[in-house]
Design a protein around this motif. Structure first.
Motif, PDB file in Angstrom:
ATOM      1  N   ASP A 427      36.219  18.881  -2.086  1.00 30.33           N
ATOM      2  CA  ASP A 427      34.946  18.889  -3.226  1.00 30.33           C
ATOM      3  C   ASP A 427      34.886  17.627  -4.158  1.00 30.33           C
ATOM      4  O   ASP A 427      34.281  17.651  -5.027  1.00 30.33           O
ATOM      5  CB  ASP A 427      34.919  20.178  -3.868  1.00 30.33           C
ATOM      6  CG  ASP A 427      34.926  21.462  -3.225  1.00 30.33           C
ATOM      7  OD1 ASP A 427      34.029  21.367  -2.268  1.00 30.33           O
ATOM      8  OD2 ASP A 427      35.512  22.512  -3.463  1.00 30.33           O
ATOM      9  N   SER A 428      35.160  16.681  -3.496  1.00 27.66           N
ATOM     10  CA  SER A 428      35.153  15.328  -4.449  1.00 27.66           C
ATOM     11  C   SER A 428      34.558  14.276  -3.637  1.00 27.66           C
ATOM     12  O   SER A 428      34.198  14.196  -2.361  1.00 27.66           O
ATOM     13  CB  SER A 428      36.775  14.726  -4.353  1.00 27.66           C
ATOM     14  OG  SER A 428      37.315  15.397  -5.370  1.00 27.66           O
ATOM     15  N   VAL A 429      33.814  13.466  -4.367  1.00 26.78           N
ATOM     16  CA  VAL A 429      33.153  12.426  -3.834  1.00 26.78           C
ATOM     17  C   VAL A 429      33.617  11.167  -4.351  1.00 26.78           C
ATOM     18  O   VAL A 429      33.716  10.886  -5.826  1.00 26.78           O
ATOM     19  CB  VAL A 429      31.574  12.516  -4.099  1.00 26.78           C
ATOM     20  CG1 VAL A 429      30.865  11.320  -3.671  1.00 26.78           C
ATOM     21  CG2 VAL A 429      30.761  13.871  -3.649  1.00 26.78           C
ATOM     22  N   PHE A 430      33.939  10.056  -3.640  1.00 23.28           N
ATOM     23  CA  PHE A 430      34.377   8.894  -4.067  1.00 23.28           C
ATOM     24  C   PHE A 430      33.388   7.808  -3.846  1.00 23.28           C
ATOM     25  O   PHE A 430      32.414   7.701  -2.680  1.00 23.28           O
ATOM     26  CB  PHE A 430      35.476   8.310  -2.860  1.00 23.28           C
ATOM     27  CG  PHE A 430      36.835   9.075  -3.473  1.00 23.28           C
ATOM     28  CD1 PHE A 430      37.669   8.646  -4.105  1.00 23.28           C
ATOM     29  CD2 PHE A 430      36.914  10.414  -2.856  1.00 23.28           C
ATOM     30  CE1 PHE A 430      38.816   9.258  -4.480  1.00 23.28           C
ATOM     31  CE2 PHE A 430      38.186  11.128  -3.068  1.00 23.28           C
ATOM     32  CZ  PHE A 430      39.149  10.554  -3.996  1.00 23.28           C
ATOM     33  N   THR A 437      36.624   2.298  -8.702  1.00 23.12           N
ATOM     34  CA  THR A 437      36.408   3.342  -7.811  1.00 23.12           C
ATOM     35  C   THR A 437      36.305   4.560  -8.731  1.00 23.12           C
ATOM     36  O   THR A 437      37.133   4.879  -9.582  1.00 23.12           O
ATOM     37  CB  THR A 437      37.980   3.674  -6.930  1.00 23.12           C
ATOM     38  OG1 THR A 437      38.014   2.520  -6.266  1.00 23.12           O
ATOM     39  CG2 THR A 437      37.658   4.846  -5.975  1.00 23.12           C
ATOM     40  N   LEU A 438      35.093   5.286  -8.614  1.00 16.59           N
ATOM     41  CA  LEU A 438      35.002   6.678  -9.419  1.00 16.59           C
ATOM     42  C   LEU A 438      34.921   7.705  -8.612  1.00 16.59           C
ATOM     43  O   LEU A 438      34.214   7.868  -7.494  1.00 16.59           O
ATOM     44  CB  LEU A 438      33.605   6.355 -10.126  1.00 16.59           C
ATOM     45  CG  LEU A 438      33.276   7.296 -10.952  1.00 16.59           C
ATOM     46  CD1 LEU A 438      34.168   7.601 -12.103  1.00 16.59           C
ATOM     47  CD2 LEU A 438      31.772   6.972 -11.640  1.00 16.59           C
ATOM     48  N   GLU A 439      35.725   8.638  -8.949  1.00  8.44           N
ATOM     49  CA  GLU A 439      35.730   9.989  -8.198  1.00  8.44           C
ATOM     50  C   GLU A 439      34.853  11.176  -9.047  1.00  8.44           C
ATOM     51  O   GLU A 439      35.162  11.141 -10.147  1.00  8.44           O
ATOM     52  CB  GLU A 439      37.211  10.708  -7.919  1.00  8.44           C
ATOM     53  CG  GLU A 439      37.278  11.738  -7.163  1.00  8.44           C
ATOM     54  CD  GLU A 439      38.611  12.414  -7.181  1.00  8.44           C
ATOM     55  OE1 GLU A 439      38.624  13.684  -6.564  1.00  8.44           O
ATOM     56  OE2 GLU A 439      39.387  11.784  -7.775  1.00  8.44           O
ATOM     57  N   TYR A 440      33.988  11.812  -8.303  1.00  8.79           N
ATOM     58  CA  TYR A 440      33.297  12.805  -8.817  1.00  8.79           C
ATOM     59  C   TYR A 440      33.586  13.983  -8.144  1.00  8.79           C
ATOM     60  O   TYR A 440      34.164  14.149  -7.181  1.00  8.79           O
ATOM     61  CB  TYR A 440      31.656  12.797  -8.429  1.00  8.79           C
ATOM     62  CG  TYR A 440      31.060  11.661  -9.216  1.00  8.79           C
ATOM     63  CD1 TYR A 440      30.282  11.776 -10.041  1.00  8.79           C
ATOM     64  CD2 TYR A 440      30.901  10.363  -8.540  1.00  8.79           C
ATOM     65  CE1 TYR A 440      29.731  10.549 -10.941  1.00  8.79           C
ATOM     66  CE2 TYR A 440      30.232   9.267  -9.026  1.00  8.79           C
ATOM     67  CZ  TYR A 440      29.599   9.222 -10.086  1.00  8.79           C
ATOM     68  OH  TYR A 440      29.057   8.307 -10.707  1.00  8.79           O
ATOM     69  N   MET A 441      33.539  15.127  -9.139  1.00  7.20           N
ATOM     70  CA  MET A 441      33.832  16.678  -8.603  1.00  7.20           C
ATOM     71  C   MET A 441      32.403  17.372  -8.283  1.00  7.20           C
ATOM     72  O   MET A 441      31.691  17.175  -9.311  1.00  7.20           O
ATOM     73  CB  MET A 441      34.548  17.504  -9.643  1.00  7.20           C
ATOM     74  CG  MET A 441      36.107  17.020  -9.464  1.00  7.20           C
ATOM     75  SD  MET A 441      36.759  17.579  -8.059  1.00  7.20           S
ATOM     76  CE  MET A 441      36.592  19.350  -8.040  1.00  7.20           C
ATOM     77  N   VAL A 442      32.416  17.773  -7.226  1.00  7.21           N
ATOM     78  CA  VAL A 442      30.926  18.496  -6.829  1.00  7.21           C
ATOM     79  C   VAL A 442      31.082  19.814  -7.489  1.00  7.21           C
ATOM     80  O   VAL A 442      31.892  20.657  -7.025  1.00  7.21           O
ATOM     81  CB  VAL A 442      30.702  18.591  -5.220  1.00  7.21           C
ATOM     82  CG1 VAL A 442      29.253  19.136  -4.915  1.00  7.21           C
ATOM     83  CG2 VAL A 442      30.631  17.241  -4.680  1.00  7.21           C
TER      84      VAL A 442
END
Length: 476
Positions: A427-430, A437-442
């Motif tokens: 459920d992460s987007v890199f 580097t930025l990780e997002y949580m969906v």
């Protein structure tokens, strides 16, 4: 049986062969299936094509082959109803009880399309239930897929895992290797006298503990990632096409990197040489989509079957396209094509009928889709900001189940195209650029920044993907 909705894969490609050859001559018309007190009427052909249980039954010569009614005493009606819905191409939404009964049915009848559907349905809310139930019923393909999903999200799920699962199931999860964020810059081929460039021709991975980048491997001297097709399939990295020299000479061949062996292998490239193509891998097949040759944009598509090691042509794109945004989700392939004025069209490749089907259309003022990312049944399309502003990225979400568009609020910083290289893990987007580097949580359909790490230390365009790396490679 294949993983494409029960179709049989021809040795010449992945689009499916004539599955009727699997059917005995006696199989025709309707069959009544009795599960508990519920009667189901279904085509025998569909059941035999899709369920190993019925296929074996009608090949056995047993007396049941002549019956118009068969009783299944080991199943519950809801599970069989879900299986039939999936076989008909529907997308049933499952609660926890539904999941248990569907797994039971998939295991008992060996319904390959239902198992595949359950794998695509895994998320953070149901992965532990999927994992434990699949182990109970011996549905090992789903069991392994759920374990991999949990391993990729272990930082978020570890406490729940330890409070919920027995020790042997915990041990299996922890024995697996998580997916690692990997990147490679766009580099041309490197001749033996060009060693000055060789230092930058490296594939690197992100060490999330130190939050820095480490070298994984060097590109082969003959390979080019400039305007190439790059993807990962079955935990192997594939690089196809690309160019070298100012004349954009096409690099012939397919280069495959195996983390397990830490080695490269070269095989035949597409029949039609191409660069600036889109490359995606699904169900043991690589799809080389569009691209250019001799500065001419093409619509041709080719499929490489990893098992037969053969390239075959598939249906052409609706129109020529180079570097088209492409993604896969739920084992389905989608491509985003531009159509003047200001129109982004999303097409899906339907393997069973070998056709590109229009899914939806997005019209935005002075803006086109430049990147397509799939997360479960959502397609996220990243597009430039107003007036061709590429420093800001706007995002829209299309839900495949509801067929509805949603615009994500606000805009996203897009310095040097970071959001145009997004990849999904659990459920992460890199996302990635030189700065960070930025990780997002969906969360729902929105992306929320989660953590920031070092950027990729290379200039120019970059390819990003995920690999499972052996411990030895991580430590070396």
């Amino acid at each position: 049986m294949s993983e494409h909705g029960g179709e049989t894969k021809d040795s010449s490609g992945c689009a499916g062969a004539d599955s009727d050859r699997l059917l005995p001559l006696s199989v025709s018309d309707k069959l009544t299936i009795v599960v508990g007190n519920t009667h189901f009427s279904e085509e025998k052909k569909l059941l035999v094509q899709s369920c190993d249980y019925f296929q074996a039954l009608y090949r056995s010569g047993m007396k049941e082959c002549q019956q118009e009614e068969i009783h299944l005493k080991c199943l519950r009606a809801r599970g069989f109803l879900i299986a039939l819905a999936v076989l008909r191409g529907e997308i049933p939404i499952l609660d926890e009880d539904d999941i248990v009964e569907a797994i039971e049915c998939a295991a008992f009848l060996q319904v390959t399309p239902l198992t595949k559907y359950l794998i695509d349905f895994i998320d953070a809310d149901n992965c532990l239930l999927m994992y434990h139930t699949a182990a109970t019923f011996g549905l090992m393909r789903l069991h392994h897929a759920a374990a991999l999903f949990i391993r990729d999200m272990y930082d978020d799920l570890e406490a729940e895992v330890r409070n919920t699962l027995p020790s042997d199931l915990i041990a299996y999860i922890e024995s697996l290797t998580p997916q690692i964020f990997v990147a490679v810059g766009a580099h041309v081929t490197c001749g033996v006298d060009e060693t000055v460039h060789a230092a930058s021709r490296t594939v690197c991975f992100l060490d999330e503990t130190s939050k820095g980048w480490k070298v994984l491997t060097d590109l082969p001297l003959e390979a080019s990632t400039s305007m190439a097709g790059v993807t990962v399939l079955d935990n192997k990295l594939y690089i196809i096409g690309g160019v070298h020299g100012v004349q954009k000479q096409v690099v012939d061949g397919c280069f495959c990197y195996s983390p397990e062996n830490n080695s490269w292998r070269r095989s035949a490239g597409p029949t039609q040489p191409r660069y600036n193509l889109s490359l995606v891998g699904v169900d043991s097949c690589l799809y080389a989509i569009g691209g250019e040759y001799e500065r001419t944009v093409m619509s041709s598509v080719e499929i490489y079957n990893l098992k037969s090691e053969r390239w075959t042509f598939a249906a052409h794109l609706p129109r020529p396209a180079a570097g088209a945004a492409c993604t896969k989700t739920m084992s389905r392939i989608f491509v985003c094509l531009w159509k003047p004025m200001e129109t982004s069209e999303i097409y899906e490749y339907i393997s069973g009928t070998d056709e590109w089907r229009l899914v939806t259309t997005l019209i935005r003022h002075q803006s086109y889709g430049h990147c397509l990312v799939g997360h479960r049944d959502n397609l996220y399309i990243m597009r430039n900001g107003p007036s061709d502003d590429f420093l800001r990225c706007l995002m829209d979400c299309y839900n495949l189940t509801t067929a509805q568009w949603t615009s994500l609020p606000g805009h996203f910083a897009n310095s040097r195209g970071s959001l145009f290289t997004a990849v999904v893990r659990g459920d992460s987007v890199f996302t990635l650029n030189r700065s960070m580097t930025l990780e997002y949580m969906v969360h729902g359909r929105n992306w929320k920044p989660r953590r920031q790490m070092k950027g990729f230390p290379r200039s120019g365009s970059v390819w990003t993907f995920l690999l499972r790396l052996p411990d030895a490679l991580m430590l070396h």
